[in-house]
Design a protein around this motif. Structure first.
Motif, PDB file in Angstrom:
ATOM      1  N   SER A  79      -0.636 -94.541 -25.486  1.00 37.82           N
ATOM      2  CA  SER A  79      -0.440 -95.575 -26.575  1.00 37.82           C
ATOM      3  C   SER A  79       0.784 -96.330 -26.111  1.00 37.82           C
ATOM      4  N   MET A 113      -5.181 -99.079 -26.479  1.00 39.06           N
ATOM      5  CA  MET A 113      -5.719 -99.152 -27.662  1.00 39.06           C
ATOM      6  C   MET A 113      -7.235 -98.610 -28.001  1.00 39.06           C
ATOM      7  N   ILE A 160      -4.626 -95.927 -31.465  1.00 34.30           N
ATOM      8  CA  ILE A 160      -5.638 -95.781 -30.677  1.00 34.30           C
ATOM      9  C   ILE A 160      -7.089 -95.477 -31.584  1.00 34.30           C
TER      10      ILE A 160
END
Length: 325
Positions: free
Chosen positions: A72, A77, A99
């Protein structure tokens, strides 16, 4: 590590040689940049994301929270796991840190075909027959095999794979019962307790989650018919191994065919011929003549691999499209 420079970036972790070849072959069709490594994702190789927002991971290695946090922080993502299940990733934690985690769809026929093979091998005592034949003992077994048409088959989980198993079972003219919290097909759905008590063979196709871990525990295995068979091509932790061993060693169950086993990590997908296996539960299972164990290979077909590679790239591009939409 290998890179294909075309455009949108995806980092592919834990990628075998056959997968890598397909990724390289498909990349030009999608216009993507692929960074490919055979190493599983870890804190030590976060830099391979190279600023990519999308990565792909294999299903063989659990991803700890520390690695998710590092991903992250590196700007990742979206994680596409090259599997139907995602129990090796804490999806809720990933979501909280920004995420998205998704599996990929692949041919359900791969696992369904394999499941039917394991069913037939289990009810015909194929393992013990093959072992005896390899030792040049060609006498018939003391136990006669059974025919599926004379049996009631209980299917737990009727998603894409479970439904494909149901389709195949129709050709064997057996009685079929099903259990699913959200019934999806035209089959005789019953409560789990009833399925276990009535089925001569039970096959598992439900995802692994906190709610389904040890779905078949000591009390539920005790509900199974004496002499019943268990097939598991789902996830090992759907079954309490100690409870299963107790039922098998005590002669209450007729046998089991397992493509997944609780605690398989570090055993499956490795060559252990020269390194002893430490898991006593695994070794006890393997020693039983009426238990067949295969190394989480039901999904492993050419068609399924093509689907996995194609849908991995497609899902990552879909995510990127929504981000830019």
């Amino acid at each position: 590590m290998d890179a294909v420079d075309l455009g949108t970036g995806i980092s592919i972790y834990g990628c075998g040689q056959d997968e890598a070849g397909l990724f390289r072959e498909m990349a030009p069709r999608f216009g993507v940049t692929l960074t490919i490594t055979d190493a599983a994702v870890s804190d030590a190789n976060i830099e391979l994301t190279q600023g990519n927002r999308c990565i792909s991971v294999d299903h063989k290695t659990e991803i700890p929270k520390s690695t998710l946090r590092s991903l992250s922080e590196a700007g990742v993502m979206y994680i596409s796991t090259r599997s139907a299940g995602n129990n090796h990733i804490d999806v809720d934690f990933a979501r909280r840190i920004g995420i998205t985690v998704e599996g990929v769809a692949y041919s359900p026929d791969s696992v369904a075909d394999y499941t039917l093979m394991l069913m037939l091998m289990a009810v015909r005592s194929a393992r013990s027959t093959i072992v005896r034949a390899e030792a040049h003992d060609f006498r018939l077994s003391d136990v006669r095999g059974r025919e599926l048409r004379d049996m009631t088959i209980g299917v737990i989980g009727t998603g894409r794979i479970g439904a494909a198993v149901l389709d195949r079972l129709r050709g064997f003219s057996c009685r079929v019962l099903a259990y699913d919290r959200r019934p999806k097909t035209s089959v005789d759905y019953v409560h789990l307790d009833e399925l276990l008590s009535r089925s001569d063979l039970v096959t598992l196709h439900t995802p692994l989650s906190a709610e389904t871990r040890h779905l078949l525990n000591l009390p539920r295995i005790a509900q199974m018919k004496p002499g019943a068979f268990l097939i598991n091509t789902g996830r090992g932790s759907l079954v309490d191994t100690e409870a299963l061993l107790s039922a098998l060693e005590g002669g209450r169950l007729g046998g089991a065919a397992l493509d997944v086993v609780e605690g398989e990590e570090g055993i499956f997908y490795t060559d252990r011929r020269s390194r002893p296996i430490e898991s006593e539960l695994f070794l006890r299972l393997q020693r039983l003549p009426n238990v067949l164990i295969t190394p989480h290979t039901a999904y492993y077909t050419e068609r399924a691999l093509l689907d996995i590679v194609h849908n991995t790239i497609h899902n990552c591009l879909e995510f990127e499209g929504h981000q830019h939409g």
